[in-house]
Design a protein around this motif. Structure first.
Motif, PDB file in Angstrom:
ATOM      1  N   ASN A  84      30.186  29.719 -17.719  1.00 28.00           N
ATOM      2  CA  ASN A  84      31.580  30.524 -18.618  1.00 28.00           C
ATOM      3  C   ASN A  84      31.734  31.917 -18.433  1.00 28.00           C
ATOM      4  O   ASN A  84      32.619  32.571 -19.090  1.00 28.00           O
ATOM      5  CB  ASN A  84      31.677  30.032 -20.087  1.00 28.00           C
ATOM      6  N   THR A  85      30.869  32.613 -17.612  1.00 31.42           N
ATOM      7  CA  THR A  85      31.055  34.142 -17.415  1.00 31.42           C
ATOM      8  C   THR A  85      32.411  34.687 -17.121  1.00 31.42           C
ATOM      9  O   THR A  85      33.053  35.709 -17.485  1.00 31.42           O
ATOM     10  CB  THR A  85      29.820  35.089 -16.584  1.00 31.42           C
ATOM     11  N   PRO A  86      33.249  33.871 -15.934  1.00 30.01           N
ATOM     12  CA  PRO A  86      34.383  34.224 -15.822  1.00 30.01           C
ATOM     13  C   PRO A  86      35.481  34.574 -16.879  1.00 30.01           C
ATOM     14  O   PRO A  86      35.942  35.599 -16.874  1.00 30.01           O
ATOM     15  CB  PRO A  86      34.891  33.322 -14.621  1.00 30.01           C
ATOM     16  N   GLY A  87      35.325  33.643 -17.752  1.00 28.73           N
ATOM     17  CA  GLY A  87      36.184  33.631 -19.060  1.00 28.73           C
ATOM     18  C   GLY A  87      35.844  34.635 -19.907  1.00 28.73           C
ATOM     19  O   GLY A  87      36.672  35.369 -20.251  1.00 28.73           O
ATOM     20  N   VAL A  88      34.453  34.578 -20.349  1.00 28.10           N
ATOM     21  CA  VAL A  88      34.252  35.729 -21.335  1.00 28.10           C
ATOM     22  C   VAL A  88      34.583  37.180 -20.372  1.00 28.10           C
ATOM     23  O   VAL A  88      34.704  38.069 -21.328  1.00 28.10           O
ATOM     24  CB  VAL A  88      32.487  35.584 -21.466  1.00 28.10           C
ATOM     25  N   THR A  89      34.061  37.233 -19.393  1.00 31.95           N
ATOM     26  CA  THR A  89      34.295  38.614 -18.631  1.00 31.95           C
ATOM     27  C   THR A  89      35.812  38.996 -18.622  1.00 31.95           C
ATOM     28  O   THR A  89      36.283  40.048 -19.070  1.00 31.95           O
ATOM     29  CB  THR A  89      33.895  38.571 -17.253  1.00 31.95           C
ATOM     30  N   ALA A  90      36.700  38.151 -18.359  1.00 30.20           N
ATOM     31  CA  ALA A  90      38.094  38.306 -18.332  1.00 30.20           C
ATOM     32  C   ALA A  90      38.385  38.830 -19.675  1.00 30.20           C
ATOM     33  O   ALA A  90      39.380  39.904 -19.843  1.00 30.20           O
ATOM     34  CB  ALA A  90      38.996  37.077 -17.758  1.00 30.20           C
ATOM     35  N   ASP A  91      38.081  38.062 -20.833  1.00 28.38           N
ATOM     36  CA  ASP A  91      38.629  38.318 -22.031  1.00 28.38           C
ATOM     37  C   ASP A  91      37.970  39.625 -22.545  1.00 28.38           C
ATOM     38  O   ASP A  91      38.972  40.612 -22.745  1.00 28.38           O
ATOM     39  CB  ASP A  91      37.868  37.123 -22.875  1.00 28.38           C
ATOM     40  N   ILE A  92      36.699  39.896 -22.480  1.00 29.39           N
ATOM     41  CA  ILE A  92      36.355  41.272 -22.961  1.00 29.39           C
ATOM     42  C   ILE A  92      36.664  42.397 -22.028  1.00 29.39           C
ATOM     43  O   ILE A  92      36.914  43.396 -22.637  1.00 29.39           O
ATOM     44  CB  ILE A  92      34.625  41.250 -22.801  1.00 29.39           C
ATOM     45  N   SER A  93      36.933  41.997 -20.901  1.00 30.24           N
ATOM     46  CA  SER A  93      37.332  43.482 -20.014  1.00 30.24           C
ATOM     47  C   SER A  93      38.806  43.919 -20.248  1.00 30.24           C
ATOM     48  O   SER A  93      38.859  44.924 -19.996  1.00 30.24           O
ATOM     49  CB  SER A  93      37.328  42.847 -18.543  1.00 30.24           C
ATOM     50  N   HIS A  94      39.408  43.219 -21.206  1.00 31.88           N
ATOM     51  CA  HIS A  94      40.777  43.506 -21.495  1.00 31.88           C
ATOM     52  C   HIS A  94      40.778  44.611 -22.925  1.00 31.88           C
ATOM     53  O   HIS A  94      41.694  45.119 -23.247  1.00 31.88           O
ATOM     54  CB  HIS A  94      41.715  42.500 -21.999  1.00 31.88           C
ATOM     55  N   MET A  95      39.562  44.544 -23.468  1.00 29.83           N
ATOM     56  CA  MET A  95      39.142  45.813 -24.287  1.00 29.83           C
ATOM     57  C   MET A  95      39.382  47.149 -23.903  1.00 29.83           C
ATOM     58  O   MET A  95      38.806  47.612 -22.843  1.00 29.83           O
ATOM     59  CB  MET A  95      38.064  45.412 -25.016  1.00 29.83           C
ATOM     60  N   ASN A  96      40.286  47.864 -24.723  1.00 23.70           N
ATOM     61  CA  ASN A  96      40.543  49.351 -23.925  1.00 23.70           C
ATOM     62  C   ASN A  96      39.513  50.252 -24.344  1.00 23.70           C
ATOM     63  O   ASN A  96      39.660  51.381 -25.080  1.00 23.70           O
ATOM     64  CB  ASN A  96      41.814  49.789 -24.416  1.00 23.70           C
ATOM     65  N   THR A  97      38.270  49.826 -24.128  1.00 22.82           N
ATOM     66  CA  THR A  97      37.154  50.751 -24.416  1.00 22.82           C
ATOM     67  C   THR A  97      36.493  51.287 -22.799  1.00 22.82           C
ATOM     68  O   THR A  97      37.046  50.609 -21.904  1.00 22.82           O
ATOM     69  CB  THR A  97      36.068  50.325 -24.999  1.00 22.82           C
ATOM     70  N   GLY A  98      35.613  52.312 -22.726  1.00 22.53           N
ATOM     71  CA  GLY A  98      35.293  52.816 -21.584  1.00 22.53           C
ATOM     72  C   GLY A  98      34.504  52.020 -20.649  1.00 22.53           C
ATOM     73  O   GLY A  98      34.732  52.003 -19.478  1.00 22.53           O
ATOM     74  N   ALA A  99      33.844  51.065 -21.090  1.00 23.53           N
ATOM     75  CA  ALA A  99      32.689  50.489 -20.166  1.00 23.53           C
ATOM     76  C   ALA A  99      33.565  49.436 -19.297  1.00 23.53           C
ATOM     77  O   ALA A  99      34.500  48.823 -19.466  1.00 23.53           O
ATOM     78  CB  ALA A  99      31.834  49.606 -21.052  1.00 23.53           C
ATOM     79  N   VAL A 100      33.074  49.652 -17.907  1.00 23.47           N
ATOM     80  CA  VAL A 100      33.575  48.778 -16.780  1.00 23.47           C
ATOM     81  C   VAL A 100      32.714  47.341 -17.143  1.00 23.47           C
ATOM     82  O   VAL A 100      31.753  47.458 -17.076  1.00 23.47           O
ATOM     83  CB  VAL A 100      33.506  49.243 -15.602  1.00 23.47           C
ATOM     84  N   VAL A 101      33.519  46.336 -17.080  1.00 24.36           N
ATOM     85  CA  VAL A 101      32.859  44.970 -17.266  1.00 24.36           C
ATOM     86  C   VAL A 101      32.901  44.138 -15.897  1.00 24.36           C
ATOM     87  O   VAL A 101      33.893  44.051 -15.519  1.00 24.36           O
ATOM     88  CB  VAL A 101      33.506  44.135 -18.381  1.00 24.36           C
ATOM     89  N   ARG A 102      31.905  43.580 -15.621  1.00 26.71           N
ATOM     90  CA  ARG A 102      31.764  42.535 -14.343  1.00 26.71           C
ATOM     91  C   ARG A 102      30.929  41.555 -15.001  1.00 26.71           C
ATOM     92  O   ARG A 102      29.794  41.682 -15.566  1.00 26.71           O
ATOM     93  CB  ARG A 102      30.893  43.179 -13.216  1.00 26.71           C
ATOM     94  N   GLY A 103      31.445  40.331 -14.412  1.00 27.42           N
ATOM     95  CA  GLY A 103      30.829  38.651 -14.809  1.00 27.42           C
ATOM     96  C   GLY A 103      30.094  38.550 -13.613  1.00 27.42           C
ATOM     97  O   GLY A 103      30.395  38.676 -12.402  1.00 27.42           O
ATOM     98  N   PHE A 104      29.055  37.729 -13.910  1.00 23.64           N
ATOM     99  CA  PHE A 104      28.091  37.103 -12.759  1.00 23.64           C
ATOM    100  C   PHE A 104      27.720  35.828 -13.322  1.00 23.64           C
ATOM    101  O   PHE A 104      27.070  35.428 -14.604  1.00 23.64           O
ATOM    102  CB  PHE A 104      26.794  37.861 -12.622  1.00 23.64           C
ATOM    103  N   LEU A 105      27.818  34.892 -12.674  1.00 22.51           N
ATOM    104  CA  LEU A 105      27.733  33.422 -12.789  1.00 22.51           C
ATOM    105  C   LEU A 105      26.664  32.685 -12.061  1.00 22.51           C
ATOM    106  O   LEU A 105      26.685  32.555 -10.616  1.00 22.51           O
ATOM    107  CB  LEU A 105      29.016  32.569 -12.534  1.00 22.51           C
TER     108      LEU A 105
END
Ligand code: NAI
Ligand code: OAA
Length: 358
Positions: A82-103
């Protein structure tokens, strides 16, 4: 001029497209990482943090909280599901950190490479009737595999171990790092912050104080009688009746079980744990940044007792644990508790070391 603008726009679109496509192979993963790196350059300077077990009950809210932490510039979310979904979701938060998912295992090394801090909430949680030690058979192997990856890909990272039984998983991690030749006891920390968070809450209730103004040191370990709240060292200084001491000690030691029973088979503490883990990770990052005077309790290798590991008050800094503070004066009740705690801790440590070396 126009041509320049066109190519800049084309580069922007290519970058966006690379973020919309989920990784399906190692090659694609590499392409996406390159795209993200362009973006990461624009992000605020900060630390690179990985959450291993990011799709779980703790992992998801913890990832959300780390995405909100201004000290984090890159956030890697790793899990076996499930990391693709969690990553897509969290990456839309407009904060500084760049989010990448790994499965999955094949992407563990990419998830870990270059990390400054690795937080491990991977593993199964308790159900009613189980002890934390009942999780050993499954979680010991998970922690070993993840730590082998850390030793290979980010041997200098600070490691925060959440997976239970913490009293054994931290010694397992230490043995894995020793075998790999990368062990630095200053950088391996078992997360016991939830015990302190609970203790501050319950003591605040009894004293009628805001829990944010209360600080209770909790030492020993992270299971039952090994959880040793030092109620004689509460800040602000205060005194308790013997009924209050016995109520508070029992509630703090059994806080995890209280949640496991209330969840009735649906797992253990996740939200308060995510809060506690994010608080502890933030303290580690502020230490790495060089902030002064950061003291937290954590289960670490130390000489506070004759045991090789013991949860203690530690001062955090640029290299992780910079100083282990002494236990301080204990009253008779706490001295008796310490003896009980040491007996169980010794067994849990031995079990972890034996597992890692078999
Ligand atoms: N230190 C502490 O104070 C606390 C520790 N815990 C412990 O944290 C652990 C996680 O708890 P929950 O998040 O509630 O469990 P969960 O089952 O909701 O999530 C665990 C996650 O780990 C993942 N996972 C399993 N094997 C993995 C592997 N090999 N690599 C990467 N990820 C893997 C699962 O896919 C799942 O997403 C448990 O062991 C629990 O006992 C829980 C609360 C407090
Ligand atoms: O009790 C459990 O199994 C989870 C845990 O460690 C806690 O909530 O303190």
């Amino acid at each position: 001029m126009e041509q320049g603008a066109d190519s800049a726009a084309a580069r922007r679109m290519a970058r966006v497209a690379s973020h919309l496509r989920p990784p399906t192979s190692q090659m694609e993963e590499v392409a996406i990482l390159k795209g993200s790196d362009c973006r990461a350059k624009g992000a605020a300077p900060g630390f690179k943090v990985a959450v291993l077990g990011a799709s779980g009950g703790i992992g998801q809210p913890l990832s959300l909280l780390m995405k909100m932490n201004p000290l984090v510039s890159v956030l890697h979310l790793y899990d076996v599901v499930n990391t693709p979904g969690v990553t897509a979701d969290i990456s839309h938060m407009n904060t500084g950190a760049v989010v990448r998912g790994f499965l999955g295992q094949s992407q563990l090394e990419s998830a870990l490479t270059g990390m400054d801090l690795v937080i491990i909430p991977a593993g199964i949680p308790r159900k009613p009737g189980m002890t934390r030690d009942d999780l050993f058979n499954i979680n010991a192997g998970i922690v070993r595999t993840l730590c082998e990856g850390i030793a290979k890909c980010c041997p200098n990272a600070i490691v925060n171990v959440i997976s239970n039984p913490v009293n054994s998983t931290v010694p397992i991690a230490a043995e894995v790092f020793k075998k790999a030749g990368t062990y630095d006891p200053k950088r391996l920390l078992g997360v016991t912050t939830l015990d302190v968070v609970r203790a501050n809450t319950f003591v605040g209730e009894v004293l009628g104080l805001d829990p944010r103004d209360v600080n209770v040191p909790v030492v020993g370990g992270h299971a039952g009688v090994t959880i040793l709240p030092l109620l004689s060292q509460v800040n602000p200084p205060c005194s308790f009746t013997s009924e209050e001491i016995s109520y508070l000690t029992s509630r703090i030691q059994n806080g995890g079980t209280e949640v496991v029973e209330a969840k009735a088979g649906a797992g253990s503490a996740t939200l308060s744990m995510a809060y506690a883990a994010a608080k502890f990770a933030d303290a580690c990052l502020r230490g790495l940044r060089g902030d002064a005077g950061i003291v937290e309790c954590s289960y670490i290798a130390c000489q506070v007792t004759e045991l090789p590991f013991f949860a203690s008050k530690v001062r955090l800094g640029r290299s992780g644990v910079e100083e282990v503070l002494p236990l301080g004066p204990l009253n008779e009740f706490e001295r008796a508790g310490l003896e009980k705690a040491k007996g169980e801790l010794a067994e849990s440590i031995h079990k972890g070391v034996a597992f890692a070396n078999k």
